[in-house]
Design an enzyme around this catalytic site. Structure first.
Site, PDB file in Angstrom:
ATOM      1  N   CYS A   4     -19.097  14.764  -1.676  1.00  0.00           N
ATOM      2  CA  CYS A   4     -17.988  13.929  -2.135  1.00  0.00           C
ATOM      3  C   CYS A   4     -17.028  14.769  -2.970  1.00  0.00           C
ATOM      4  O   CYS A   4     -17.441  15.441  -3.923  1.00  0.00           O
ATOM      5  CB  CYS A   4     -18.567  12.772  -2.948  1.00  0.00           C
ATOM      6  SG  CYS A   4     -17.355  11.860  -3.903  1.00  0.00           S
ATOM      7  N   CYS A   7     -17.080  13.866  -6.724  1.00  0.00           N
ATOM      8  CA  CYS A   7     -18.310  14.333  -7.381  1.00  0.00           C
ATOM      9  C   CYS A   7     -18.205  15.833  -7.648  1.00  0.00           C
ATOM     10  O   CYS A   7     -18.636  16.310  -8.710  1.00  0.00           O
ATOM     11  CB  CYS A   7     -19.535  14.023  -6.524  1.00  0.00           C
ATOM     12  SG  CYS A   7     -20.079  12.305  -6.601  1.00  0.00           S
ATOM     13  N   ASP A  30      -3.520  13.399 -10.319  1.00  0.00           N
ATOM     14  CA  ASP A  30      -3.528  13.367  -8.856  1.00  0.00           C
ATOM     15  C   ASP A  30      -2.788  14.598  -8.325  1.00  0.00           C
ATOM     16  O   ASP A  30      -1.719  14.956  -8.828  1.00  0.00           O
ATOM     17  CB  ASP A  30      -2.857  12.077  -8.352  1.00  0.00           C
ATOM     18  CG  ASP A  30      -3.178  11.805  -6.891  1.00  0.00           C
ATOM     19  OD1 ASP A  30      -3.897  10.840  -6.615  1.00  0.00           O
ATOM     20  OD2 ASP A  30      -2.702  12.583  -6.027  1.00  0.00           O
ATOM     21  N   HIS A  46     -21.643   8.307  -8.781  1.00  0.00           N
ATOM     22  CA  HIS A  46     -20.979   8.033  -7.505  1.00  0.00           C
ATOM     23  C   HIS A  46     -21.106   6.554  -7.145  1.00  0.00           C
ATOM     24  O   HIS A  46     -22.206   6.031  -6.986  1.00  0.00           O
ATOM     25  CB  HIS A  46     -21.584   8.892  -6.389  1.00  0.00           C
ATOM     26  CG  HIS A  46     -20.924   8.671  -5.062  1.00  0.00           C
ATOM     27  ND1 HIS A  46     -19.812   9.370  -4.673  1.00  0.00           N
ATOM     28  CD2 HIS A  46     -21.197   7.797  -4.053  1.00  0.00           C
ATOM     29  CE1 HIS A  46     -19.428   8.933  -3.480  1.00  0.00           C
ATOM     30  NE2 HIS A  46     -20.261   7.988  -3.081  1.00  0.00           N
ATOM     31  N   ASN A  86      -7.686   1.528  -4.136  1.00  0.00           N
ATOM     32  CA  ASN A  86      -7.694   1.291  -2.697  1.00  0.00           C
ATOM     33  C   ASN A  86      -9.145   1.179  -2.238  1.00  0.00           C
ATOM     34  O   ASN A  86      -9.982   1.994  -2.611  1.00  0.00           O
ATOM     35  CB  ASN A  86      -6.994   2.429  -1.952  1.00  0.00           C
ATOM     36  CG  ASN A  86      -5.512   2.480  -2.246  1.00  0.00           C
ATOM     37  OD1 ASN A  86      -4.861   1.442  -2.319  1.00  0.00           O
ATOM     38  ND2 ASN A  86      -4.977   3.668  -2.443  1.00  0.00           N
ATOM     39  N   HIS A  97     -15.045   7.686  -3.256  1.00  0.00           N
ATOM     40  CA  HIS A  97     -15.643   7.635  -4.596  1.00  0.00           C
ATOM     41  C   HIS A  97     -14.701   6.766  -5.402  1.00  0.00           C
ATOM     42  O   HIS A  97     -13.508   7.091  -5.530  1.00  0.00           O
ATOM     43  CB  HIS A  97     -15.753   9.058  -5.165  1.00  0.00           C
ATOM     44  CG  HIS A  97     -16.372   9.150  -6.544  1.00  0.00           C
ATOM     45  ND1 HIS A  97     -17.416  10.013  -6.830  1.00  0.00           N
ATOM     46  CD2 HIS A  97     -16.070   8.531  -7.707  1.00  0.00           C
ATOM     47  CE1 HIS A  97     -17.737   9.903  -8.110  1.00  0.00           C
ATOM     48  NE2 HIS A  97     -16.920   9.012  -8.668  1.00  0.00           N
ATOM     49  N   HIS A  99     -12.160   5.077  -7.526  1.00  0.00           N
ATOM     50  CA  HIS A  99     -11.172   5.662  -8.446  1.00  0.00           C
ATOM     51  C   HIS A  99     -10.051   4.665  -8.662  1.00  0.00           C
ATOM     52  O   HIS A  99      -9.714   3.873  -7.775  1.00  0.00           O
ATOM     53  CB  HIS A  99     -10.628   6.984  -7.912  1.00  0.00           C
ATOM     54  CG  HIS A  99     -10.093   6.926  -6.514  1.00  0.00           C
ATOM     55  ND1 HIS A  99     -10.907   6.911  -5.409  1.00  0.00           N
ATOM     56  CD2 HIS A  99      -8.821   6.867  -6.046  1.00  0.00           C
ATOM     57  CE1 HIS A  99     -10.161   6.846  -4.317  1.00  0.00           C
ATOM     58  NE2 HIS A  99      -8.881   6.808  -4.679  1.00  0.00           N
ATOM     59  N   HIS A 101      -6.074   4.507  -9.726  1.00  0.00           N
ATOM     60  CA  HIS A 101      -4.823   5.229  -9.920  1.00  0.00           C
ATOM     61  C   HIS A 101      -4.113   4.610 -11.129  1.00  0.00           C
ATOM     62  O   HIS A 101      -3.954   3.375 -11.198  1.00  0.00           O
ATOM     63  CB  HIS A 101      -3.906   5.059  -8.705  1.00  0.00           C
ATOM     64  CG  HIS A 101      -4.462   5.574  -7.414  1.00  0.00           C
ATOM     65  ND1 HIS A 101      -4.069   6.772  -6.856  1.00  0.00           N
ATOM     66  CD2 HIS A 101      -5.382   5.055  -6.549  1.00  0.00           C
ATOM     67  CE1 HIS A 101      -4.698   6.957  -5.711  1.00  0.00           C
ATOM     68  NE2 HIS A 101      -5.510   5.934  -5.496  1.00  0.00           N
TER      69      HIS A 101
END
Ligand code: AMP
Ligand code: ZN
Length: 113
Positions: A4, A7, A30, A46, A86, A97, A99, A101
């Site tokens: 990943c 990770c 990002d 994870h 998303n 994984h 996340h 934003h």
């Protein structure tokens, strides 16, 4: 460890521009920013996506949402910010994984999709 990207970033195997870190979460810029400020915050453990949040792991999500205002303040997002996650193919989740934003630093569109 799963194969990943995030990770590996958390483990320091892939470089990232760190914004914040504690025992449970890691935040970094990002690589392809979609706003003047674009930070990603991820749990260190994870979790594949928003669809995998459950009673066993949801405390880290609460923690993420406690850290987000601190990051927003450090980043100077006084006029507001947007938080997006998303989940799955229809939402174009590209990294599996969980996340969030954090987008801001400029006026964003009213449209979210
Ligand atoms: P999503 O499309 O919601 O899964 O978001 C994944 C995000 O990860 C995208 O906005 C990418 O630009 C970002 N990304 C991919 N690789 C990296 C990287 N090595 N460092 C920082 N951000 C990345
Ligand atoms: Zn991962």
């Amino acid at each position: 460890m799963p194969d990943c990207l995030f990770c590996k970033i958390i483990a320091g195997q892939i470089p990232s521009a760190k914004v914040y870190e504690d025992e449970f979460v890691y935040a970094f810029r990002d690589i392809n920013p979609q706003a003047k400020t674009h930070v990603l915050i991820v749990p260190k453990a994870h979790i594949a996506s928003c669809a995998d949040i459950n009673g066993e792991n949801s405390s880290v999500v609460a923690h993420i949402f406690e850290v987000i205002p601190k990051i927003a303040e450090c980043e100077g997002l006084k006029n507001g910010f947007r938080v997006i996650t998303n989940c799955g193919p229809d939402a174009c989740q590209s990294v599996k994984h969980l996340h969030f934003h954090i987008l801001g630093g400029e006026q964003m569109s009213e449209r979210m999709a």
